[in-house]
Design an enzyme around this catalytic site. Structure first.
Site, mmCIF file in Angstrom:
data_model
loop_
_atom_site.group_PDB
_atom_site.id
_atom_site.type_symbol
_atom_site.label_atom_id
_atom_site.label_comp_id
_atom_site.label_asym_id
_atom_site.label_seq_id
_atom_site.Cartn_x
_atom_site.Cartn_y
_atom_site.Cartn_z
ATOM 1 N N LYS A 67 -7.181 3.009 -3.238
ATOM 2 C CA LYS A 67 -6.304 1.921 -3.693
ATOM 3 C C LYS A 67 -6.413 0.696 -2.789
ATOM 4 O O LYS A 67 -6.376 -0.438 -3.265
ATOM 5 C CB LYS A 67 -4.861 2.418 -3.741
ATOM 6 N N GLY A 121 1.154 -3.195 -7.681
ATOM 7 C CA GLY A 121 2.376 -3.944 -7.909
ATOM 8 C C GLY A 121 2.194 -5.433 -7.686
ATOM 9 O O GLY A 121 2.754 -6.254 -8.418
ATOM 10 N N ARG A 124 -4.033 -13.223 -3.110
ATOM 11 C CA ARG A 124 -3.611 -14.621 -3.195
ATOM 12 C C ARG A 124 -4.807 -15.569 -3.266
ATOM 13 O O ARG A 124 -4.813 -16.525 -4.050
ATOM 14 C CB ARG A 124 -2.718 -14.949 -1.993
ATOM 15 N N LYS A 175 7.839 1.930 -3.910
ATOM 16 C CA LYS A 175 6.427 1.612 -3.710
ATOM 17 C C LYS A 175 5.608 2.552 -4.595
ATOM 18 O O LYS A 175 6.075 3.032 -5.629
ATOM 19 C CB LYS A 175 6.066 1.748 -2.231
ATOM 20 N N SER A 230 11.652 -7.640 -4.594
ATOM 21 C CA SER A 230 10.349 -7.835 -3.970
ATOM 22 C C SER A 230 9.989 -9.316 -3.915
ATOM 23 O O SER A 230 10.192 -10.068 -4.882
ATOM 24 C CB SER A 230 9.281 -7.072 -4.754
ATOM 25 N N SER A 231 9.426 -9.738 -2.788
ATOM 26 C CA SER A 231 8.954 -11.120 -2.664
ATOM 27 C C SER A 231 7.831 -11.418 -3.643
ATOM 28 O O SER A 231 7.491 -12.585 -3.868
ATOM 29 C CB SER A 231 8.474 -11.382 -1.243
ATOM 30 N N GLN A 232 7.248 -10.379 -4.242
ATOM 31 C CA GLN A 232 6.189 -10.587 -5.234
ATOM 32 C C GLN A 232 6.688 -11.398 -6.428
ATOM 33 O O GLN A 232 5.920 -12.146 -7.037
ATOM 34 C CB GLN A 232 5.637 -9.236 -5.697
ATOM 35 N N ASP A 290 5.279 -1.943 4.848
ATOM 36 C CA ASP A 290 4.039 -1.183 4.701
ATOM 37 C C ASP A 290 3.633 -0.422 5.952
ATOM 38 O O ASP A 290 2.845 0.525 5.875
ATOM 39 C CB ASP A 290 2.895 -2.109 4.279
#
Length: 437
Positions: free
Chosen positions: A412, A97, A26, A339, A169-171, A312
């Site tokens: 990752k 993602g 972000r 995921k 997803s909140s994404q 997560d």
């Protein structure tokens, strides 16, 4: 593929947790959308962070590494023009993602073709929520079969009314919140069903505010987004990552004592709830005046864990549940199936190989604790960083060695994980496939 053999040992000591990957994405995006140069410091570089930087480059945003105020961390000087343009025809999102879903609406501001690619499970992760918006706006896009990557977007989003279901997803929500303030007109984003992962939306809103973007919301179900806004450059530190701290807090509960430094005790990260969950299970997590959290050895009990706002941390909490007294139930965890791998299936399969008693449900898990510990054995990471790290923590309560294949997948999100594991007393060696335990 790298295979590691972990000999059971008790961990003890202190670890500075990586900076938050969620906040890192972000911060970098908001800095890139600002006009001028911003400094984002205390970044823990990982494959996912590299993916976001690649995509910013494709959108005409430059950056350079500069000296960091934190040892072993990265600082970036990010040079934005206040807008985005297609400077490279392809944006490679790796396996991230967050990167993909945050960047797609930004790519749809350019008015030129931009192709999003990915690798591994990311190629098939769902994007229908965006496709529905594009269809309603008649914005041109093409995909591979079944809506899979690569995705090419060629058009410009229009300001106005937007809708998203709350159980995706909140994404998707965050991706639109990044992009819509840059449109000339005002927009309203409505969430049409119960919102999951509200804490991740809070992270986005807090970051946008730091960079001068004002978004008002009505109880997180209707967002009023003024158009024509400008991102304001600045200098910001990325806070520590509670999702990564979770591995060490569980490890400390199962071992001797581990202190996690670099955390924000007032964080908006939903994964901060891990400390409360462990304590609710009978653990001993304490916090000092500096925000350092210490986990001490404790016997724990099964509880009900709601995964809706903290997906997560569920894999490593499943490890703790596997050796806790009684039964633990994981609920509202269906999104773990989409995921980097199907994490419900992965943790069931691999922990049971070690001697656990985990039953997989459609949207959760039932774990019958074995207080005597687990046996050990050969397991697979499923090419998922959180599965690999969780299985490493499981080795602490095994009678025999644990052999993990695909251990390199921690790159990752946490490339220094194995180094930190060893520094705390972990016993690891690289082995050939098929070595006995």
């Amino acid at each position: 593929m790298t295979t590691l053999k972990i000999t059971p040992a008790k961990l003890n000591g202190s670890v500075c947790v990586p900076s938050s990957k969620s906040m890192g994405h972000r911060e970098i995006i908001c800095a890139g959308l600002s006009a001028g140069t911003s400094i984002v410091d205390n970044i823990s570089m990982s494959d996912d962070m590299e993916a976001t930087l690649r995509c910013l480059t494709a959108l005409g945003i430059g950056f350079q590494k500069v000296p960091s105020e934190r040892s072993g961390r990265t600082a970036l000087a990010i040079n934005g023009s206040g807008n985005v343009r297609v400077s490279q025809s392809t944006a490679d999102c790796g396996e991230s993602g967050s990167t993909l879903r945050f960047m797609i609406p930004l790519g749809a501001l350019c008015g030129e073709p931009l192709t999003f690619t990915g690798h591994g499970k990311l190629v098939t992760r769902p994007l229908q929520a965006y496709y529905d918006i594009f269809d309603r706006q008649e914005l041109s896009y093409t995909t591979a079969s079944n809506g899979y990557l690569p995705l090419t977007v060629n058009g410009v989003l229009k300001s106005g009314d937007y809708e998203l279901p709350g159980n995706v997803s909140s994404q998707f929500i965050s991706g639109l919140l990044f992009a819509l303030p840059l449109l000339a007109g005002d927009s309203v984003l409505k969430i049409t069903s119960a919102l999951e992962s509200q804490s991740y939306v809070d992270l986005t809103l807090s970051c946008l505010a730091k960079y001068g973007i004002v978004i008002e919301h009505e109880n997180y179900y209707k967002y009023h987004i003024g158009g024509g806004q400008k991102y304001r450059c600045g200098r910001n530190m990325v806070e520590g990552d509670w999702s990564q701290a979770a591995f060490w807090l569980v490890a400390g509960t199962l071992s001797r004592q581990i202190t996690c430094t670099g955390l924000n005790r007032d964080s908006l990260q939903g994964d901060m709830v891990v400390a409360d969950i462990i304590n609710r299970m009978g653990g001993k997590i304490t916090c000092d005046a500096e925000g350092n959290h210490t986990a001490s050895s404790a016997s724990t009990n099964g509880v009900v864990i709601d995964a809706a706002d903290c997906p997560d941390i569920i894999p490593v909490l499943t490890v703790l549940a596997a050796v806790s007294e009684g039964t633990t139930e994981i609920i509202n965890a269906g999104r773990l199936r989409i995921k980097e791998c199907d994490r419900l299936a992965a943790m069931t399969s691999e922990l049971n190989k070690l001697g656990a008693a985990v039953t997989e449900l459609s949207d959760g898990l039932i774990i019958k604790g074995r207080t005597e510990g687990l046996q050990g054995g050969c397991v697979d990471s499923w090419n998922d960083h959180r599965i690999a790290m969780s299985l490493a923590v499981a080795s602490l309560v095994c009678k025999k060695a644990v052999i993990i294949s695909g251990s390199e997948c921690v790159q990752k999100s946490y490339p220094e994980f194995w180094q930190d594991f060893t520094a705390l007393g972990g016993m690891i060696k690289t082995v050939g496939t098929g070595e006995s335990i």
